[in-house]
Design a protein around this motif. Structure first.
Motif, PDB file in Angstrom:
ATOM      1  N   ASN A 106       1.984   4.794  -7.429  1.00  0.00           N
ATOM      2  CA  ASN A 106       1.377   5.494  -8.725  1.00  0.00           C
ATOM      3  C   ASN A 106      -0.081   5.957  -8.549  1.00  0.00           C
ATOM      4  O   ASN A 106      -0.281   6.315  -9.720  1.00  0.00           O
ATOM      5  CB  ASN A 106       0.380   3.599  -8.626  1.00  0.00           C
ATOM      6  N   LEU A 107      -0.061   6.828  -7.832  1.00  0.00           N
ATOM      7  CA  LEU A 107      -1.609   8.038  -7.682  1.00  0.00           C
ATOM      8  C   LEU A 107      -0.576   9.062  -8.541  1.00  0.00           C
ATOM      9  O   LEU A 107      -1.074   9.964  -8.964  1.00  0.00           O
ATOM     10  CB  LEU A 107      -1.261   8.189  -6.064  1.00  0.00           C
ATOM     11  N   TYR A 143      -7.362   7.802  -4.876  1.00  0.00           N
ATOM     12  CA  TYR A 143      -6.799   8.405  -5.951  1.00  0.00           C
ATOM     13  C   TYR A 143      -6.925   9.799  -5.863  1.00  0.00           C
ATOM     14  O   TYR A 143      -7.242  10.230  -5.507  1.00  0.00           O
ATOM     15  CB  TYR A 143      -6.861   7.845  -7.414  1.00  0.00           C
ATOM     16  N   SER A 194       2.641   1.469  -3.483  1.00  0.00           N
ATOM     17  CA  SER A 194       1.537   1.486  -4.239  1.00  0.00           C
ATOM     18  C   SER A 194       0.984   3.380  -4.392  1.00  0.00           C
ATOM     19  O   SER A 194       0.705   3.922  -4.911  1.00  0.00           O
ATOM     20  CB  SER A 194       0.281   1.310  -4.166  1.00  0.00           C
ATOM     21  N   LEU A 221      -6.421   1.711  -5.029  1.00  0.00           N
ATOM     22  CA  LEU A 221      -5.774   2.647  -5.024  1.00  0.00           C
ATOM     23  C   LEU A 221      -7.153   4.041  -5.682  1.00  0.00           C
ATOM     24  O   LEU A 221      -6.904   4.773  -5.546  1.00  0.00           O
ATOM     25  CB  LEU A 221      -5.121   2.041  -6.728  1.00  0.00           C
ATOM     26  N   ILE A 233      -4.285  -3.074  -3.843  1.00  0.00           N
ATOM     27  CA  ILE A 233      -4.265  -2.481  -5.422  1.00  0.00           C
ATOM     28  C   ILE A 233      -5.673  -1.561  -5.364  1.00  0.00           C
ATOM     29  O   ILE A 233      -6.183  -1.102  -5.971  1.00  0.00           O
ATOM     30  CB  ILE A 233      -3.705  -3.485  -6.598  1.00  0.00           C
ATOM     31  N   LYS A 278       0.672  -1.056   0.211  1.00  0.00           N
ATOM     32  CA  LYS A 278       0.439  -0.473   0.096  1.00  0.00           C
ATOM     33  C   LYS A 278       0.941   1.543   0.005  1.00  0.00           C
ATOM     34  O   LYS A 278       0.852   2.676  -0.990  1.00  0.00           O
ATOM     35  CB  LYS A 278      -0.833  -0.221   1.575  1.00  0.00           C
TER      36      LYS A 278
END
Length: 290
Positions: free
Chosen positions: A22-23, A181, A19, A177, A174, A16
């Protein structure tokens, strides 16, 4: 049991936290393609589905390789140390979603139009099927997730070698997410110390991998880092980096600079106004201007 539960929680929190990067990429991709907010939810849905599939493939291969070749853990540790170096250097890797490999490959396979057509991925023009930019956005997001998997897969294999634990922890990290976001889309710029925290976490996991491999290959006397300690370290580092981001200004911006940006003085503000210049030609009988 307690051991499996602790390993799962540690792996989930680790994935987490990793990740979150990724945002930032999602925001860059959406801004580059000018994706309307109404369609972003649909794009992220397919992005998550693709990420679940590819992570399953990578983790299955990773568990199989680690179970047969324990020495590969040293290679995984080197990958994590290199990622740490890049995060601490804060290298300005210009990410161009339009020129990513996945988008260029998509344009070779099918024509991509310039305008959106609602939430559709394909439309027909002159009897031919063409893709909309929405499909290119999904391709860019999948390509970005493949890049992030290079860090996350070795990291999670340092926590557990159980295929069920490593995959479910990735899957549930995931799956959140999309919601994360939309919740943090307006606050991403405030987490300016998060990369430093992630770098420390990756270096810690790299050390854990080296100790784990040395314990199995060199000597049982080499200590290993238990999962409860790993969980505590990751949680503390992540919380500290977020707290510092919210309480302290970015590096290079002191309090004075921040105040100057927030409340610049203009000519009409109260205080001592500048005297208006006297534009008259001073003659011998004119009084001296003050």
């Amino acid at each position: 049991g307690t051991t499996a539960g602790t390993e799962y929680t540690t792996a989930w929190l680790l994935e987490k936290s990793l990740s979150v990067d990724n945002l930032f990429v999602f925001a860059v991709i959406f801004g580059y393609f000018k994706v309307p907010r109404a369609y972003q939810h649909r794009v992220l849905f397919f992005g998550v589905i693709g990420a679940l599939f590819f992570r399953g493939v990578f983790l299955t291969l990773g568990v199989a390789v680690v179970s047969r070749f324990t020495a590969i853990l040293f290679v995984f540790a080197a990958i994590l140390f290199y990622s740490t170096y890049k995060l601490l250097r804060e290298e300005d890797d210009t990410f161009d979603p339009g020129n990513s490999f996945a988008v260029r490959l998509l344009r070779k396979v099918v024509p991509v139009r310039d305008e959106y057509a609602g939430a559709k991925f394909f439309v027909k023009e002159a009897g031919k099927r063409v893709a909309t930019p929405l499909l290119a956005v999904v391709a860019a997001i999948e390509a970005a997730d493949l890049i992030f998997a290079v860090d996350s897969v070795p990291a999670v294999l340092a926590v557990s070698d159980d295929a069920f634990i490593v995959y479910t922890s990735n899957a549930f990290a995931i799956l959140g997410l999309r919601a994360l976001y939309f919740m943090l889309s307006g606050l991403l710029d405030r987490f300016h110390y998060l990369n430093t925290g992630l770098a420390v976490i990756l270096s810690f996991i790299g050390v854990k991998l080296i100790l784990q491999a040395s314990h199995k290959l060199i000597s049982p006397a080499v200590p290993e880092i238990p999962s409860p300690i790993s969980l505590a370290v990751i949680a503390v580092i992540l919380a500290t980096s977020v707290a510092f981001s919210l309480r302290l200004p970015p590096r290079g911006k002191g309090r004075g600079a921040a105040d100057a940006e927030e409340s610049p003085q203009d000519a009409d503000s109260p205080g001592e106004p500048d005297p208006a210049p006297d534009t008259r030609d001073a003659g011998p009988d004119d009084p001296p201007s003050r």
